[in-house]
Motif scaffolding. Structure first.
Motif, PDB file in Angstrom:
ATOM      1  N   LYS A 127      -0.539   9.971 -11.714  1.00 45.08           N
ATOM      2  CA  LYS A 127      -1.884  10.453 -12.046  1.00 45.08           C
ATOM      3  C   LYS A 127      -2.515  11.188 -10.862  1.00 45.08           C
ATOM      4  N   LEU A 128      -2.388  10.619  -9.667  1.00 44.75           N
ATOM      5  CA  LEU A 128      -2.990  11.224  -8.477  1.00 44.75           C
ATOM      6  C   LEU A 128      -2.288  12.522  -8.082  1.00 44.75           C
ATOM      7  N   GLU A 129      -0.985  12.570  -8.265  1.00 44.99           N
ATOM      8  CA  GLU A 129      -0.258  13.799  -7.942  1.00 44.99           C
ATOM      9  C   GLU A 129      -0.644  14.904  -8.927  1.00 44.99           C
ATOM     10  N   LYS A 130      -0.740  14.556 -10.197  1.00 41.38           N
ATOM     11  CA  LYS A 130      -1.144  15.529 -11.219  1.00 41.38           C
ATOM     12  C   LYS A 130      -2.537  16.084 -10.925  1.00 41.38           C
ATOM     13  N   ALA A 131      -3.418  15.246 -10.370  1.00 39.75           N
ATOM     14  CA  ALA A 131      -4.783  15.666 -10.028  1.00 39.75           C
ATOM     15  C   ALA A 131      -4.836  16.446  -8.712  1.00 39.75           C
ATOM     16  N   GLY A 132      -3.694  16.561  -8.027  1.00 41.61           N
ATOM     17  CA  GLY A 132      -3.664  17.313  -6.775  1.00 41.61           C
ATOM     18  C   GLY A 132      -4.217  16.554  -5.583  1.00 41.61           C
ATOM     19  N   LEU A 133      -4.276  15.202  -5.683  1.00 35.30           N
ATOM     20  CA  LEU A 133      -4.849  14.403  -4.605  1.00 35.30           C
ATOM     21  C   LEU A 133      -3.798  13.871  -3.636  1.00 35.30           C
ATOM     22  N   LEU A 134      -2.549  13.863  -4.065  1.00 35.90           N
ATOM     23  CA  LEU A 134      -1.473  13.461  -3.176  1.00 35.90           C
ATOM     24  C   LEU A 134      -0.214  14.234  -3.537  1.00 35.90           C
ATOM     25  N   LEU A 135       0.751  14.158  -2.640  1.00 33.80           N
ATOM     26  CA  LEU A 135       2.015  14.853  -2.805  1.00 33.80           C
ATOM     27  C   LEU A 135       3.141  13.903  -2.473  1.00 33.80           C
ATOM     28  N   ARG A 136       4.159  13.868  -3.321  1.00 35.10           N
ATOM     29  CA  ARG A 136       5.365  13.092  -3.026  1.00 35.10           C
ATOM     30  C   ARG A 136       6.428  14.066  -2.518  1.00 35.10           C
ATOM     31  N   SER A 137       7.112  13.659  -1.461  1.00 34.60           N
ATOM     32  CA  SER A 137       8.166  14.509  -0.899  1.00 34.60           C
ATOM     33  C   SER A 137       9.312  13.623  -0.431  1.00 34.60           C
ATOM     34  N   PRO A 138      10.516  14.209  -0.290  1.00 36.26           N
ATOM     35  CA  PRO A 138      11.654  13.416   0.185  1.00 36.26           C
ATOM     36  C   PRO A 138      11.400  12.873   1.591  1.00 36.26           C
ATOM     37  N   ASP A 139      11.889  11.672   1.835  1.00 34.28           N
ATOM     38  CA  ASP A 139      11.801  11.065   3.168  1.00 34.28           C
ATOM     39  C   ASP A 139      12.893  11.691   4.027  1.00 34.28           C
ATOM     40  N   PRO A 140      12.538  12.345   5.119  1.00 32.73           N
ATOM     41  CA  PRO A 140      13.551  13.002   5.955  1.00 32.73           C
ATOM     42  C   PRO A 140      14.522  12.013   6.607  1.00 32.73           C
ATOM     43  N   ASN A 141      14.140  10.737   6.671  1.00 37.21           N
ATOM     44  CA  ASN A 141      14.987   9.725   7.301  1.00 37.21           C
ATOM     45  C   ASN A 141      15.811   8.911   6.309  1.00 37.21           C
ATOM     46  N   ASP A 142      15.578   9.129   4.999  1.00 37.58           N
ATOM     47  CA  ASP A 142      16.275   8.343   3.980  1.00 37.58           C
ATOM     48  C   ASP A 142      16.425   9.203   2.729  1.00 37.58           C
ATOM     49  N   ARG A 143      17.641   9.618   2.426  1.00 39.03           N
ATOM     50  CA  ARG A 143      17.877  10.504   1.281  1.00 39.03           C
ATOM     51  C   ARG A 143      17.365   9.918  -0.023  1.00 39.03           C
ATOM     52  N   ARG A 144      17.355   8.611  -0.136  1.00 39.09           N
ATOM     53  CA  ARG A 144      16.925   7.961  -1.379  1.00 39.09           C
ATOM     54  C   ARG A 144      15.420   7.724  -1.426  1.00 39.09           C
ATOM     55  N   GLY A 145      14.747   7.872  -0.291  1.00 39.46           N
ATOM     56  CA  GLY A 145      13.335   7.518  -0.210  1.00 39.46           C
ATOM     57  C   GLY A 145      12.384   8.676  -0.417  1.00 39.46           C
ATOM     58  N   LEU A 146      11.147   8.310  -0.671  1.00 37.63           N
ATOM     59  CA  LEU A 146      10.065   9.277  -0.820  1.00 37.63           C
ATOM     60  C   LEU A 146       8.961   8.955   0.178  1.00 37.63           C
ATOM     61  N   ARG A 147       8.155   9.949   0.465  1.00 41.96           N
ATOM     62  CA  ARG A 147       6.941   9.789   1.259  1.00 41.96           C
ATOM     63  C   ARG A 147       5.782  10.261   0.396  1.00 41.96           C
ATOM     64  N   PRO A 188      -0.468  11.136   9.696  1.00 40.69           N
ATOM     65  CA  PRO A 188      -0.614  12.230   8.718  1.00 40.69           C
ATOM     66  C   PRO A 188      -0.945  11.750   7.308  1.00 40.69           C
ATOM     67  N   TYR A 189      -1.535  10.551   7.164  1.00 40.47           N
ATOM     68  CA  TYR A 189      -1.948   9.996   5.870  1.00 40.47           C
ATOM     69  C   TYR A 189      -0.756   9.924   4.913  1.00 40.47           C
ATOM     70  N   THR A 190       0.334   9.349   5.415  1.00 40.09           N
ATOM     71  CA  THR A 190       1.595   9.300   4.678  1.00 40.09           C
ATOM     72  C   THR A 190       2.196   7.903   4.752  1.00 40.09           C
ATOM     73  N   LEU A 191       2.610   7.382   3.590  1.00 43.56           N
ATOM     74  CA  LEU A 191       3.305   6.103   3.495  1.00 43.56           C
ATOM     75  C   LEU A 191       4.398   6.217   2.445  1.00 43.56           C
ATOM     76  N   SER A 192       5.301   5.267   2.442  1.00 42.65           N
ATOM     77  CA  SER A 192       6.305   5.217   1.375  1.00 42.65           C
ATOM     78  C   SER A 192       5.681   4.522   0.164  1.00 42.65           C
ATOM     79  N   PRO A 193       6.218   4.776  -1.026  1.00 45.83           N
ATOM     80  CA  PRO A 193       5.723   4.041  -2.200  1.00 45.83           C
ATOM     81  C   PRO A 193       5.855   2.525  -2.017  1.00 45.83           C
ATOM     82  N   ARG A 194       6.905   2.091  -1.337  1.00 40.14           N
ATOM     83  CA  ARG A 194       7.094   0.650  -1.104  1.00 40.14           C
ATOM     84  C   ARG A 194       5.967   0.106  -0.214  1.00 40.14           C
ATOM     85  N   GLN A 195       5.597   0.850   0.837  1.00 40.56           N
ATOM     86  CA  GLN A 195       4.501   0.406   1.707  1.00 40.56           C
ATOM     87  C   GLN A 195       3.190   0.331   0.921  1.00 40.56           C
ATOM     88  N   LEU A 196       2.949   1.319   0.077  1.00 35.26           N
ATOM     89  CA  LEU A 196       1.744   1.305  -0.748  1.00 35.26           C
ATOM     90  C   LEU A 196       1.752   0.111  -1.697  1.00 35.26           C
TER      91      LEU A 196
END
Length: 179
Positions: A110-130, A85-93
């Motif tokens: 910058k990319l999120e502000k431009a509407g090119l990507l979305l950050r969301s909570p990691d369902p498997n890690d409360r502290r993580g993002l996807r 689904p074209y999704t990675l963690s910030p650490r993987q990136l």
């Protein structure tokens, strides 16, 4: 230090003998003051560096047409290459792009502000993002990678025929593996 190229029906430029360049001038200067030095390695790496810089500038201009820089392109291209689904963690990136987390955060903002990507909570890690490409981001990366490859192809085909391009790629892979 000039070398003749083999004749090619595919690329008229590939048949031309290149004129001496700035790297040849530098090597000639060293030969004058230090005739004991073998300057071919300097010539090889000097040309690699100059090509990289020139193509980097060309690619930056090409990506600017899409409202992004090379750094932003690298992020969205990495997400695209990861597959659905074209999704990675910030650490993987960060690891893939060899960036610090601070450097990655700036690009993601910058990319999120431009509407090119979305950050969301990691369902498997409360502290993580996807980090995921949006539909707009997916369209933009597909258009920009196509445009960038067209520029690279144009430059290569103006100087090399397909066999020479494949040979150059193989030689550079071999050189890179030695580092």
């Amino acid at each position: 230090m000039t070398t003749a190229k083999t004749t090619s029906a595919t690329s008229p430029a590939a048949a031309a003998v290149p004129a001496p360049d700035a790297v040849d001038a530098i090597a000639a200067q060293w030969a004058e003051v230090r005739p004991d030095l073998e300057t071919e390695p300097m010539a090889v790496y000097g040309r690699i560096y100059r090509i990289s810089r020139a193509m980097g500038d060309r690619m930056e201009k090409e990506y600017a047409r899409f409202g992004i820089g090379r750094g932003e392109f690298d992020v969205i291209a990495t997400l695209r290459r990861s597959g659905e689904p074209y999704t990675l963690s910030p650490r993987q990136l960060s690891a893939t792009l060899m960036l610090t987390t601070g450097g990655m955060t700036g690009r993601l903002d910058k990319l999120e502000k431009a509407g090119l990507l979305l950050r969301s909570p990691d369902p498997n890690d409360r502290r993580g993002l996807r980090v995921s490409l949006t539909e707009r981001g997916l369209r933009l990366v597909d258009e920009s990678v196509t445009a960038g490859l067209a520029v690279q192809t144009e430059v290569l085909s103006a100087a090399l025929d397909p066999a020479e391009t494949a040979q150059l790629s193989a030689l550079l892979r071999k050189l890179l593996a030695a580092h």
